[in-house]
Motif scaffolding. Structure first.
Motif: not given
Length: 165
Positions: A142-163
């Motif tokens: 249940x905790x792992x599922x909630x972490x995955x769900x939270x990461x689906x909501x968390x945002x990337x930085x507008x200047x995200x770099x792929x490297x």
């Protein structure tokens, strides 16, 4: 203290679970500080294994004293980047997403809170309105599922770099 917490960074293709402790153990209430890397897990890890790592970090809250004082930001950031493998703190901010998991003893629950990464404000902002609440005795899955769900909501930085760096 009424809350014990752990921070989870998604950086590259891994989750980094960071154990925390009070900044000043002499204070009954004070902010938390990063003290150790509990786990480095692949992003595709199973729910139970992710939940187990996060709950282990929360259960070990306060077991390690911070290596640096709260005002030694350069040292604290260098330590964090070392655990995660980021070349710089600014690079870590640009290339990561963040979730906090905390056990709230007063409310007898686990709270999983995603972060906005510099989109709403010019800093990391907890998205408290998107908090996921679980019973304090929730299982690893249940905790792992909630972490995955939270990461689906968390945002990337507008200047995200792929490297990642």
């Amino acid at each position: 203290m009424q809350k014990h917490d752990a921070i989870i960074y998604e950086y590259g293709d891994k989750y980094f679970i960071i154990q925390r402790s009070k900044q000043d153990e002499r204070q009954s209430e004070c902010p938390s500080e990063n003290v150790a890397l509990t786990d480095s897990l692949p992003v595709g890890i199973s729910y139970p294994l992710l939940g187990e790592g996060v709950l282990r970090a929360i259960d070990n809250y306060g077991a390690i004293k911070p290596s640096y004082s709260p005002w030694e930001l350069k040292e604290l950031r260098k330590q964090l980047c070392g655990w995660i493998g980021a070349k710089s703190y600014s690079g870590l901010l640009r290339a990561s997403r963040l979730v906090i998991a905390q056990k709230n003893f007063a409310r007898d629950r686990i709270e999983i809170i995603p972060f906005d990464n510099f989109n709403i404000n010019k800093w990391e902002t907890m998205l408290v309105g998107d908090m996921i609440c679980l019973p304090a005795d929730s299982d690893f899955e249940s905790v792992g599922m909630a972490i995955y769900k939270a990461f689906s909501i968390a945002t990337n930085h507008p200047d995200k770099k792929c490297n990642y760096g």
